[in-house]
Design an enzyme around this catalytic site. Structure first.
Site, PDB file in Angstrom:
ATOM      1  N   HIS A 194       0.809  -1.213   0.000  1.00 41.07           N
ATOM      2  CA  HIS A 194       0.000   0.000   0.000  1.00 41.07           C
ATOM      3  C   HIS A 194       0.841   1.261   0.000  1.00 41.07           C
ATOM      4  CE1 HIS A 194      -3.752  -2.207   1.528  1.00 41.07           C
ATOM      5  NE2 HIS A 194      -3.522  -2.365   0.256  1.00 41.07           N
ATOM      6  N   GLU A 437      -2.694 -14.979 -19.904  1.00 40.20           N
ATOM      7  CA  GLU A 437      -1.784 -14.846 -18.767  1.00 40.20           C
ATOM      8  C   GLU A 437      -1.255 -16.197 -18.300  1.00 40.20           C
ATOM      9  OE1 GLU A 437      -3.812 -12.901 -15.517  1.00 40.20           O
ATOM     10  OE2 GLU A 437      -5.684 -13.948 -15.875  1.00 40.20           O
ATOM     11  N   ASP A 461       0.857 -12.163 -14.475  1.00 41.58           N
ATOM     12  CA  ASP A 461       0.775 -13.611 -14.301  1.00 41.58           C
ATOM     13  C   ASP A 461       1.552 -14.359 -15.374  1.00 41.58           C
ATOM     14  OD1 ASP A 461      -0.643 -14.247 -11.945  1.00 41.58           O
ATOM     15  OD2 ASP A 461      -2.445 -13.415 -12.849  1.00 41.58           O
ATOM     16  N   CYS A 508      -2.593  -5.581 -20.303  1.00 36.25           N
ATOM     17  CA  CYS A 508      -3.062  -4.886 -19.104  1.00 36.25           C
ATOM     18  C   CYS A 508      -2.204  -5.200 -17.882  1.00 36.25           C
ATOM     19  CB  CYS A 508      -4.531  -5.202 -18.830  1.00 36.25           C
ATOM     20  SG  CYS A 508      -4.829  -6.948 -18.552  1.00 36.25           S
TER      21      CYS A 508
HETATM   22  C1  PEP Z   1      -1.970  -9.709 -14.925  1.00 42.98           C
HETATM   23  O1  PEP Z   1      -1.871 -10.857 -14.485  1.00 42.98           O
HETATM   24  O2  PEP Z   1      -1.113  -9.178 -15.644  1.00 42.98           O
HETATM   25  C2  PEP Z   1      -3.142  -8.872 -14.586  1.00 42.98           C
HETATM   26  C3  PEP Z   1      -3.337  -7.711 -15.162  1.00 42.98           C
HETATM   27  O3  PEP Z   1      -4.009  -9.335 -13.654  1.00 42.98           O
HETATM   28  P1  PEP Z   1      -3.748  -9.326 -12.082  1.00 42.98           P
HETATM   29  O4  PEP Z   1      -2.533  -8.485 -11.822  1.00 42.98           O
HETATM   30  O5  PEP Z   1      -4.991  -8.790 -11.478  1.00 42.98           O
HETATM   31  O6  PEP Z   1      -3.544 -10.794 -11.802  1.00 42.98           O
HETATM   32 MG    MG Z   2      -3.584 -11.869 -13.639  1.00 43.74          MG
END
Ligand code: PEP
Ligand code: MG
Length: 575
Positions: A194, A437, A461, A508
């Site tokens: 955080h 992912e 991931d 993302c």
């Molecule tokens: C990812 O795995 O890149 C992703 C965007 O999802 P999270 O970070 O929520 O697992």
């Molecule tokens: Mg992910």
């Protein structure tokens, strides 16, 4: 003599200021037995401290300036909600009554049990919730122990300081930020803690995970903090000071330049338009995303709706939350279905004894939703209903096979039929896409691309699974490498498969918002980047200065290098 130290740089920027240590991090929790006649008095003492802790948080909440991003206030709201969670209050009172122990110790037992639950979660964001439990419980314990933490006051004539602490709570950060703190250096925490998230939101340079910082740094000594490199230089010599002052001035100029990009399209020098999208977590973030100039939302993580509560959110409650976001965002909004980690129970019935499960490889995300179709159905119905108010896309996390994608699509189609029969309004077309992912999905991307309407590469991931590195394990953090040739190969393959099938491919994961990788990703053919809203302008700056056609050739040549070091150097040199 100067002392050079290294931690984890989590919030960019250079600060040059004196050290101010913040004490009172650790609490010594006494435990003593109560006589039967003292038990109810102790319960009253607990509730008194609990009430005072809530008052303190409300005071902090009231002091947050209007201009502060929504996620800051959300941290305090989360703590306020958690304060009222019965798994904290009732459990603690039960410990006082049943175990006949003092309130501080009873709360400690509650805290330890709750933290153990969060500790096992595979999702890095959810795992950081254990910090919330820690902060909420220790606020009450400090009041019980009459050992409240003293925040340093700002210096005379507005002099600012670098706060050096074991850890800082979101409430500390909000109060300290109002005193124009120059930077934070903490002993604990990682890039997803955080402290890190808040420091980035508030644009305060920060270095975390610098073990022994309070012992090694002296009160009042001058300090340079480089929040990008993670360097901390105590008592710097004239040469270091001159170097970092120049770097600081260059950054200030750079930031002023970024502000001018706000209304400008993200189009490269050779006319390639790039969509810069936002990753959001809370309905309030939709406004922040719009303000940052994002063209839409590339990832809305819906897990937050399910947190800090006992019952699952109802369809109507979810619909209301999604409707609010969808109405606030003018572009497309990609909503990811639930990505919660799963059954963390150990099968103690096995003959070889309890084995710890690995939640990252377990029943999480789409696997959990396919196992619990009712859970999925409620969310999907809410999402489809919200599609009546804007441009919604549904994104399925952790897809590892075409079969999973098909199964989920069938459930979504069934929910649509139901809603249709009920006469509920919905958008005609709600594209369903897959997050890429899991390496299996990237390898089979060509097959998946024939069925998915879009892809979004989740590098957080994808990197963890490709390199077999637990993304939340500090011990192997140094091996987490977005530039590993295997990772780049999978990203390239996914983008090419999407392009071949004529579907959009976004990214993302954190890599999409990291300006060090923007040129590389442009060269790989990525056109949709989704990131924390705070990174949008920085990435836009690179896009508008780039020639994508040239980058394509340079990246293709770099990826041919068989020597990883040479490949890295070529990528770093992309201009
Ligand atoms: C990812 O795995 O890149 C992703 C965007 O999802 P999270 O970070 O929520 O697992
Ligand atoms: Mg992910």
């Amino acid at each position: 003599m100067s002392l050079w130290l290294s931690g984890i740089g989590v919030s960019r920027g250079i600060a040059i200021a004196r050290v101010q240590k913040m004490h009172g991090g650790e609490l010594d929790i006494p435990e003593y037995a109560l006589s039967a006649s003292d038990v109810e008095g102790e319960v009253v003492r607990f509730y008194g401290a609990h009430r005072r802790a809530k008052e303190q948080l409300r005071e902090v909440r009231a002091r947050i300036p209007e201009s502060t991003p929504g996620d800051i206030a959300a941290f305090i709201d989360t703590h306020l909600l958690m304060m009222d969670d019965r798994s904290i209050t009732d459990t603690t009172v039960a410990h006082i009554r049943n175990d006949r122990i003092n309130a501080e110790a009873a709360l400690q037992r509650t805290r330890d049990a709750l933290m153990a639950v969060f500790e096992q979660m595979d999702d890095a964001y959810l795992r950081t919730r254990r910090d919330d439990v820690e902060h909420v419980c220790s606020r009450i314990q400090r009041i019980l122990l009459k050992s409240e933490r003293q925040l340093p006051a700002s210096g005379e004539r507005g002099e600012t300081f670098v706060i050096v602490a074991d850890d800082v709570t979101p409430a500390d950060i909000i109060l300290l930020a109002q005193q124009q703190i120059a930077a934070f250096v903490t002993e604990y925490g990682g890039p997803l803690s955080h402290t890190a998230i808040l420091a980035r939101s508030l644009a305060i340079p920060a270095v975390v995970g610098l073990r022994d910082a309070r012992r090694l740094l002296r009160e009042g000594e001058p300090l340079i903090v480089d929040g990008e490199a993670g360097h901390v230089i105590a008592d710097p010599d004239a040469q270091a000071l001159a170097f970092y002052r120049d770097k600081q001035a260059a950054q200030v100029r750079h930031r002023a330049g970024l502000a001018r990009l706000k209304g400008r399209a993200a189009t490269s020098r050779d006319g390639v338009h790039v969509r810069l999208l936002a990753n959001i977590e809370l309905p309030e973030d939709a406004r922040v995303a719009e303000e940052a100039g994002a063209e839409g939302v590339g990832l809305y993580r819906t897990e937050f709706l399910y947190m800090n509560r006992k019952e699952l959110p109802s369809e109507d409650e979810q619909y209301e939350a999604y409707r609010r976001i969808v109405s606030a965002v003018s572009g497309t909004i990609t909503i990811r279905t639930l990505d919660l980690g799963a059954d963390k129970q150990v099968d103690s019935g096995r003959s070889h004894g309890p084995l710890p499960t690995n939640p990252a490889l377990g029943l999480r995300a789409i696997r959990l939703c396919l196992r619990e179709p009712d859970l999925f159905r409620v969310q999907v119905r809410a999402l489809l209903r919200a599609s009546a108010h804007g441009r919604v896309q549904i994104m399925l996390p952790m897809i590892s096979s075409l079969q999973e994608f098909r199964q989920a699509s069938t459930l979504i189609a069934a929910a649509r039929e139901e809603l249709h029969a009920e006469g509920r309004p919905m958008a005609e077309d709600v594209p369903i896409g897959a997050m890429i992912e899991v390496p299996a999905a990237a390898i089979a991307a060509r097959q998946l691309a024939r069925h998915a309407r879009f892809f979004s590469i989740g590098t957080n991931d994808l990197i963890q699974y490709t390199l077999a590195i637990d993304r939340v394990d500090d011990e192997v953090n140094h091996l987490y490498d977005p530039l590993h040739p295997a990772v780049l190969q999978l990203i390239r393959q996914t983008i090419d498969a999407g392009r071949g099938a004529g579907i959009p491919v976004a990214m993302c994961g954190e890599m999409a918002g990291d300006p060090r990788f923007t040129r590389l990703l442009l060269g790989l053919g990525l056109t949709d980047f989704s990131m924390h809203p705070a990174s949008v302008l920085e990435v836009k700056q690179i896009v508008v200065e780039s020639n994508v056609a040239q980058l394509r050739d340079a990246v293709a040549a770099a990826l041919e290098c068989l020597e990883p070091q040479e490949m890295r150097e070529r990528i770093a040199a992309l201009a």
